[in-house]
Design a protein around this motif. Sequence first.
Motif, PDB file in Angstrom:
ATOM      1  N   SER A  98       0.863  -0.980   0.065  1.00  0.00           N
ATOM      2  CA  SER A  98       0.022   0.096  -0.014  1.00  0.00           C
ATOM      3  C   SER A  98       0.855   1.135  -0.019  1.00  0.00           C
ATOM      4  N   LYS A  99       0.480   2.158  -0.445  1.00  0.00           N
ATOM      5  CA  LYS A  99       1.358   3.620  -0.715  1.00  0.00           C
ATOM      6  C   LYS A  99       1.209   4.169   0.815  1.00  0.00           C
ATOM      7  N   GLY A 100       1.819   5.362   0.901  1.00  0.00           N
ATOM      8  CA  GLY A 100       2.217   5.889   1.980  1.00  0.00           C
ATOM      9  C   GLY A 100       3.139   5.369   3.003  1.00  0.00           C
ATOM     10  N   ARG A 101       2.822   5.328   4.333  1.00  0.00           N
ATOM     11  CA  ARG A 101       3.779   4.714   5.323  1.00  0.00           C
ATOM     12  C   ARG A 101       4.275   3.251   4.958  1.00  0.00           C
ATOM     13  N   ILE A 102       3.591   2.331   4.452  1.00  0.00           N
ATOM     14  CA  ILE A 102       4.030   1.122   4.402  1.00  0.00           C
ATOM     15  C   ILE A 102       5.362   0.950   3.151  1.00  0.00           C
ATOM     16  N   VAL A 146      -2.180  -1.496  -3.813  1.00  0.00           N
ATOM     17  CA  VAL A 146      -3.390  -1.693  -3.183  1.00  0.00           C
ATOM     18  C   VAL A 146      -3.727  -1.014  -1.982  1.00  0.00           C
ATOM     19  N   ARG A 147      -4.968  -0.908  -1.650  1.00  0.00           N
ATOM     20  CA  ARG A 147      -5.342  -0.263  -0.377  1.00  0.00           C
ATOM     21  C   ARG A 147      -4.696  -1.397   0.790  1.00  0.00           C
ATOM     22  N   ALA A 148      -4.500  -0.566   1.782  1.00  0.00           N
ATOM     23  CA  ALA A 148      -3.974  -1.526   2.752  1.00  0.00           C
ATOM     24  C   ALA A 148      -4.626  -2.591   3.247  1.00  0.00           C
ATOM     25  N   ALA A 192       1.510  -6.259   5.246  1.00  0.00           N
ATOM     26  CA  ALA A 192       0.448  -5.836   5.766  1.00  0.00           C
ATOM     27  C   ALA A 192       0.392  -5.393   7.362  1.00  0.00           C
ATOM     28  N   GLY A 193      -0.219  -4.426   7.958  1.00  0.00           N
ATOM     29  CA  GLY A 193      -0.103  -4.222   9.227  1.00  0.00           C
ATOM     30  C   GLY A 193      -0.733  -5.248   9.948  1.00  0.00           C
ATOM     31  N   LYS A 194      -0.231  -5.628  11.319  1.00  0.00           N
ATOM     32  CA  LYS A 194      -1.188  -6.443  12.279  1.00  0.00           C
ATOM     33  C   LYS A 194      -2.618  -6.530  12.263  1.00  0.00           C
ATOM     34  N   ASP A 195      -2.972  -5.237  12.352  1.00  0.00           N
ATOM     35  CA  ASP A 195      -4.335  -4.422  12.511  1.00  0.00           C
ATOM     36  C   ASP A 195      -5.023  -5.366  11.296  1.00  0.00           C
ATOM     37  N   VAL A 196      -4.709  -5.154  10.130  1.00  0.00           N
ATOM     38  CA  VAL A 196      -5.383  -5.337   8.949  1.00  0.00           C
ATOM     39  C   VAL A 196      -5.309  -7.106   8.761  1.00  0.00           C
ATOM     40  N   LEU A 197      -4.274  -7.662   9.468  1.00  0.00           N
ATOM     41  CA  LEU A 197      -4.279  -9.236   9.330  1.00  0.00           C
ATOM     42  C   LEU A 197      -5.133  -9.769  10.173  1.00  0.00           C
ATOM     43  N   ALA A 211       6.050   0.659  10.228  1.00  0.00           N
ATOM     44  CA  ALA A 211       5.015   1.023  10.471  1.00  0.00           C
ATOM     45  C   ALA A 211       4.186   0.850  11.871  1.00  0.00           C
ATOM     46  N   ALA A 212       5.213   1.146  12.961  1.00  0.00           N
ATOM     47  CA  ALA A 212       4.503   0.557  14.153  1.00  0.00           C
ATOM     48  C   ALA A 212       3.701   1.446  14.870  1.00  0.00           C
ATOM     49  N   CYS A 213       2.540   1.092  15.692  1.00  0.00           N
ATOM     50  CA  CYS A 213       1.736   1.877  16.364  1.00  0.00           C
ATOM     51  C   CYS A 213       0.981   1.234  17.398  1.00  0.00           C
ATOM     52  N   ARG A 214      -0.045   1.666  17.945  1.00  0.00           N
ATOM     53  CA  ARG A 214      -0.693   0.789  19.018  1.00  0.00           C
ATOM     54  C   ARG A 214      -2.153   0.912  18.548  1.00  0.00           C
ATOM     55  N   THR A 236     -15.536   1.968  15.521  1.00  0.00           N
ATOM     56  CA  THR A 236     -14.285   1.529  14.896  1.00  0.00           C
ATOM     57  C   THR A 236     -14.253   0.810  13.518  1.00  0.00           C
ATOM     58  N   LYS A 237     -12.879   0.746  12.844  1.00  0.00           N
ATOM     59  CA  LYS A 237     -12.705   0.140  11.622  1.00  0.00           C
ATOM     60  C   LYS A 237     -12.329  -1.437  11.996  1.00  0.00           C
ATOM     61  N   TYR A 238     -11.871  -1.481  13.241  1.00  0.00           N
ATOM     62  CA  TYR A 238     -11.333  -2.675  13.564  1.00  0.00           C
ATOM     63  C   TYR A 238     -12.531  -3.428  14.348  1.00  0.00           C
ATOM     64  N   ASP A 281      -8.921   2.651  17.906  1.00  0.00           N
ATOM     65  CA  ASP A 281      -8.246   3.146  16.721  1.00  0.00           C
ATOM     66  C   ASP A 281      -6.717   2.986  16.688  1.00  0.00           C
ATOM     67  N   LEU A 282      -5.989   3.183  15.865  1.00  0.00           N
ATOM     68  CA  LEU A 282      -4.559   3.072  15.809  1.00  0.00           C
ATOM     69  C   LEU A 282      -4.018   4.457  16.315  1.00  0.00           C
ATOM     70  N   VAL A 283      -2.916   4.458  17.252  1.00  0.00           N
ATOM     71  CA  VAL A 283      -2.575   5.679  17.524  1.00  0.00           C
ATOM     72  C   VAL A 283      -0.809   5.400  17.388  1.00  0.00           C
ATOM     73  N   SER A 284      -0.421   6.531  16.760  1.00  0.00           N
ATOM     74  CA  SER A 284       1.159   6.545  16.873  1.00  0.00           C
ATOM     75  C   SER A 284       1.634   7.781  17.567  1.00  0.00           C
ATOM     76  N   SER A 285       1.579   9.063  17.261  1.00  0.00           N
ATOM     77  CA  SER A 285       1.975  10.011  17.959  1.00  0.00           C
ATOM     78  C   SER A 285       1.154  10.571  18.958  1.00  0.00           C
ATOM     79  N   LYS A 307      -0.053  -3.949  20.467  1.00  0.00           N
ATOM     80  CA  LYS A 307       0.907  -3.459  19.544  1.00  0.00           C
ATOM     81  C   LYS A 307       0.993  -3.872  18.371  1.00  0.00           C
ATOM     82  N   ILE A 308       1.136  -2.981  17.278  1.00  0.00           N
ATOM     83  CA  ILE A 308       0.935  -3.048  15.935  1.00  0.00           C
ATOM     84  C   ILE A 308       2.369  -2.696  15.165  1.00  0.00           C
ATOM     85  N   SER A 309       2.574  -3.759  14.343  1.00  0.00           N
ATOM     86  CA  SER A 309       3.565  -3.380  13.121  1.00  0.00           C
ATOM     87  C   SER A 309       3.252  -4.163  11.920  1.00  0.00           C
TER      88      SER A 309
HETATM   89  P1  ATP Z   1      -6.888   3.784   4.427  1.00  0.00           P
HETATM   90  O1  ATP Z   1      -6.130   4.971   4.428  1.00  0.00           O
HETATM   91  O2  ATP Z   1      -6.814   3.496   2.788  1.00  0.00           O
HETATM   92  O3  ATP Z   1      -8.222   3.876   4.839  1.00  0.00           O
HETATM   93  P2  ATP Z   1      -5.104   2.701   6.051  1.00  0.00           P
HETATM   94  O4  ATP Z   1      -5.381   3.894   7.218  1.00  0.00           O
HETATM   95  O5  ATP Z   1      -5.285   1.329   6.999  1.00  0.00           O
HETATM   96  O6  ATP Z   1      -6.238   2.598   4.962  1.00  0.00           O
HETATM   97  P3  ATP Z   1      -2.698   3.501   5.794  1.00  0.00           P
HETATM   98  O7  ATP Z   1      -3.041   4.747   6.471  1.00  0.00           O
HETATM   99  O8  ATP Z   1      -1.732   3.578   4.811  1.00  0.00           O
HETATM  100  O9  ATP Z   1      -3.792   2.748   5.752  1.00  0.00           O
HETATM  101  O10 ATP Z   1      -1.876   2.548   7.212  1.00  0.00           O
HETATM  102  C1  ATP Z   1      -1.638   1.409   6.783  1.00  0.00           C
HETATM  103  C2  ATP Z   1      -0.864   0.733   7.927  1.00  0.00           C
HETATM  104  O11 ATP Z   1       0.053   1.642   8.605  1.00  0.00           O
HETATM  105  C3  ATP Z   1      -2.011   0.419   9.158  1.00  0.00           C
HETATM  106  O12 ATP Z   1      -2.735  -0.827   8.811  1.00  0.00           O
HETATM  107  C4  ATP Z   1      -1.218   0.188  10.108  1.00  0.00           C
HETATM  108  O13 ATP Z   1      -0.621  -1.038  10.352  1.00  0.00           O
HETATM  109  C5  ATP Z   1      -0.320   1.351  10.035  1.00  0.00           C
HETATM  110  N1  ATP Z   1      -0.245   2.399  10.941  1.00  0.00           N
HETATM  111  C6  ATP Z   1       1.065   2.924  11.730  1.00  0.00           C
HETATM  112  N2  ATP Z   1       0.879   4.039  12.350  1.00  0.00           N
HETATM  113  C7  ATP Z   1      -0.531   4.233  11.846  1.00  0.00           C
HETATM  114  C8  ATP Z   1      -1.399   5.385  12.366  1.00  0.00           C
HETATM  115  N3  ATP Z   1      -1.126   6.276  13.022  1.00  0.00           N
HETATM  116  N4  ATP Z   1      -2.923   5.360  11.836  1.00  0.00           N
HETATM  117  C9  ATP Z   1      -2.998   4.314  10.989  1.00  0.00           C
HETATM  118  N5  ATP Z   1      -2.330   3.095  10.581  1.00  0.00           N
HETATM  119  C10 ATP Z   1      -0.819   3.424  11.183  1.00  0.00           C
END
Ligand code: ATP
Length: 215
Positions: free
Chosen positions: A8-12, A51-53, A70-75, A92-95, A120-122, A160-164, A181-183
């Motif tokens: 997926s584009k962006g952080r991954i 692809v979308r995450a 893929a993030g552990k959240d998505v898996l 792509a670590a977060c909680r 939630t999305k989860y 939700d996912l929280v990083s900062s 904990k997510i990565s």
């Molecule tokens: P979309 O933005 O398409 O709805 P998404 O938010 O899951 O999907 P990304 O924002 O690209 O997609 O995030 C991809 C992955 O990065 C997440 O599934 C998660 O594992 C990780 N991640 C790390 N930090 C964060 C955060 N602060 N918010 C969301 N995702 C995060």
Amino acid sequence: MPVTIALSKGRIFDETLPLLAAAGIAPSENPDTSRKLIIGTNRADVRLVIVRASDTPTYVEYGAADLGIAGKDVLAEHGGAGLYQPLDLGIAACRMMVAVPEGFDYAAAVRTGARLRVATKYMRAAREHFAAKGVHVDLIKLYGSMELAPLVGLADVIVDLVSSGNTLRANRLVAVEEIAKISARLIVNQAALKLKRAELQPVIDAFAGAVATHA
Ligand code: ATP
Ligand code: MG
């Protein structure tokens, strides 16, 4: 046989670039600026599909991609069927957290057995978390910006996912409980690993080496 990697584009994508480099793979374009969904690399036998995450496990499960990240959240939401998960990449670590509006007494709500509305999305992770705590919840599925829900009365709490923590703070929410904990993990199509072992194993090994070096 060519190798297809789903990202997926962006952080991954950004955080996978050094791992790809370790495997001798350099994308020929950046998906954040290109509109192409199939991106070539310096290696004629390796291509990336963008692809979308939340779709990454699906592409790999059905073998449309051999590998994915893929993030552990998505898996957890996908369930992991048909996927081999050899590596936690540590990127792509977060909680995953429960968060509430400032001033909402979450501990008291839990203690008194209140029924909680959770946005939630989860869905799967949230359902399992609250069931394990014995908290009764009504889950409300959202696809984006969970932070808004408690501010306008749609929900009492969010998962939700929280990083900062900046987004929570900007919306006067506080995290009150960690769910996980997510990565991001490397995922591999199980059939492809058998049929294309010679092509896939070097990529998997290079990722493992890069993760060990940076840990
Ligand atoms: P979309 O933005 O398409 O709805 P998404 O938010 O899951 O999907 P990304 O924002 O690209 O997609 O995030 C991809 C992955 O990065 C997440 O599934 C998660 O594992 C990780 N991640 C790390 N930090 C964060 C955060 N602060 N918010 C969301 N995702 C995060
Ligand atoms: Mg996002």
